[in-house]
Design an enzyme around this catalytic site. Structure first.
Site, PDB file in Angstrom:
ATOM      1  N   ASP A  64     -21.634  18.456  34.591  1.00 34.62           N
ATOM      2  CA  ASP A  64     -21.339  19.438  35.642  1.00 34.62           C
ATOM      3  C   ASP A  64     -22.270  20.634  35.449  1.00 34.62           C
ATOM      4  O   ASP A  64     -22.932  20.746  34.420  1.00 34.62           O
ATOM      5  CB  ASP A  64     -19.852  19.845  35.656  1.00 34.62           C
ATOM      6  CG  ASP A  64     -19.440  20.659  34.446  1.00 34.62           C
ATOM      7  OD1 ASP A  64     -20.036  20.478  33.369  1.00 34.62           O
ATOM      8  OD2 ASP A  64     -18.503  21.466  34.554  1.00 34.62           O
ATOM      9  N   TYR A  66     -24.178  24.220  34.742  1.00 37.46           N
ATOM     10  CA  TYR A  66     -24.002  25.316  33.779  1.00 37.46           C
ATOM     11  C   TYR A  66     -23.054  26.342  34.389  1.00 37.46           C
ATOM     12  O   TYR A  66     -23.085  26.598  35.592  1.00 37.46           O
ATOM     13  CB  TYR A  66     -25.341  26.006  33.512  1.00 37.46           C
ATOM     14  CG  TYR A  66     -26.362  25.153  32.793  1.00 37.46           C
ATOM     15  CD1 TYR A  66     -26.101  24.597  31.541  1.00 37.46           C
ATOM     16  CD2 TYR A  66     -27.623  24.940  33.353  1.00 37.46           C
ATOM     17  CE1 TYR A  66     -27.057  23.847  30.870  1.00 37.46           C
ATOM     18  CE2 TYR A  66     -28.591  24.185  32.687  1.00 37.46           C
ATOM     19  CZ  TYR A  66     -28.299  23.641  31.450  1.00 37.46           C
ATOM     20  OH  TYR A  66     -29.249  22.908  30.796  1.00 37.46           O
ATOM     21  N   PHE A  77     -29.395  20.090  33.923  1.00 35.33           N
ATOM     22  CA  PHE A  77     -30.158  20.567  32.760  1.00 35.33           C
ATOM     23  C   PHE A  77     -31.144  21.698  33.075  1.00 35.33           C
ATOM     24  O   PHE A  77     -31.698  22.301  32.169  1.00 35.33           O
ATOM     25  CB  PHE A  77     -30.915  19.420  32.057  1.00 35.33           C
ATOM     26  CG  PHE A  77     -29.996  18.403  31.426  1.00 35.33           C
ATOM     27  CD1 PHE A  77     -29.258  18.728  30.292  1.00 35.33           C
ATOM     28  CD2 PHE A  77     -29.859  17.135  31.967  1.00 35.33           C
ATOM     29  CE1 PHE A  77     -28.401  17.797  29.708  1.00 35.33           C
ATOM     30  CE2 PHE A  77     -28.998  16.200  31.403  1.00 35.33           C
ATOM     31  CZ  PHE A  77     -28.274  16.537  30.266  1.00 35.33           C
ATOM     32  N   HIS A 186     -25.977  12.447  23.897  1.00 36.07           N
ATOM     33  CA  HIS A 186     -26.284  13.629  24.710  1.00 36.07           C
ATOM     34  C   HIS A 186     -27.212  14.560  23.927  1.00 36.07           C
ATOM     35  O   HIS A 186     -27.122  14.657  22.704  1.00 36.07           O
ATOM     36  CB  HIS A 186     -24.967  14.359  25.045  1.00 36.07           C
ATOM     37  CG  HIS A 186     -25.106  15.351  26.147  1.00 36.07           C
ATOM     38  ND1 HIS A 186     -25.551  16.643  25.927  1.00 36.07           N
ATOM     39  CD2 HIS A 186     -24.889  15.257  27.482  1.00 36.07           C
ATOM     40  CE1 HIS A 186     -25.584  17.294  27.077  1.00 36.07           C
ATOM     41  NE2 HIS A 186     -25.197  16.479  28.046  1.00 36.07           N
TER      42      HIS A 186
END
Length: 224
Positions: A64, A66, A77, A186
């Site tokens: 989701d 930031y 990202f 991740h």
């Protein structure tokens, strides 16, 4: 809420007519009028706007947006050029340097990737300020699953990078033999050392694209 207007519109238009989407639209509208929500409403669908369906070569799935001030702008990202580079992206840049020799840039703005055919898609497209995952379960997952199915159905080679468990849970939807599926932990500081570092996804993606007669991605984000 901005609308999708390019070649994504036709395959996704059935979603806009479904009951879940009407409910999602109402919820999101209400959230924007009563809370601080990220990204700005006009940026919600930037992943689709910046990377037309016909241009998608690589798909990177995030979770989701930031949730800090000024960070999210609709690409997973990525942050705006004047915003501090978040820890996960710092690690992505480290892996890129080790894998492809890219220098580490002074910004985290990934629009260049999106324009090159890298779909930077979060599975949830909005979030309340300073509350990670606060819009999980309001309907975005159903919408982005539909987008992932559209991508899976494309009759051409494509690379999917699935980083971390939430992204890897989408793997069962990806059954097109033309596509390459790459999995790794991740890039967050909590898990990057468990196999994200050294995964070489960026060079593997480019090797696959070249083997299929496609132009590789220029992964270098330039200094600004």
């Amino acid at each position: 809420m901005s609308a999708i207007s390019n070649d994504w519109l036709e395959p996704l238009s059935p979603e806009f007519k479904k009951p879940y989407y009407a409910k999602l639209y109402k919820t999101v509208k209400e959230e924007y009028s009563t809370h601080q929500i990220f990204p700005p409403a006009d940026d919600i669908f930037n992943a689709f706007a910046f990377t037309p369906l016909k241009d998608v070569k690589v798909v990177i799935l995030g979770q989701d947006p930031y949730h800090g001030n000024g960070q999210a702008h609709g690409l997973c990202f990525s942050v705006k050029p004047d915003v501090e580079i978040p820890p996960s992206l710092v690690n992505i840049y480290k892996e890129l340097q080790d894998d492809c020799g890219c220098y580490i840039p002074n910004n985290g703005y990934l629009e260049k990737w999106a324009r090159e055919g890298v779909m930077l898609l979060n599975t949830v497209l909005t979030v309340r300020a300073h509350q990670a995952n606060s819009h999980r379960g309001i309907g975005w997952e159903e919408f982005t699953d539909a987008a992932i199915r559209v991508l899976n159905d494309q009759d051409r080679p494509m690379v999917f990078m699935l980083w971390g468990r939430p992204a890897q849970m989408k793997k069962s939807m990806l059954n097109n033999p033309k596509h390459l599926i790459l999995e790794a932990p991740h890039p967050s500081p909590l898990s990057a050392y468990r196999g994200f570092f050294g995964c070489k996804h960026f060079s593997k993606a480019n090797e696959f694209l070249k083997a299929n007669g496609l132009t590789p991605i220029d992964w270098q984000i330039e200094n600004r």
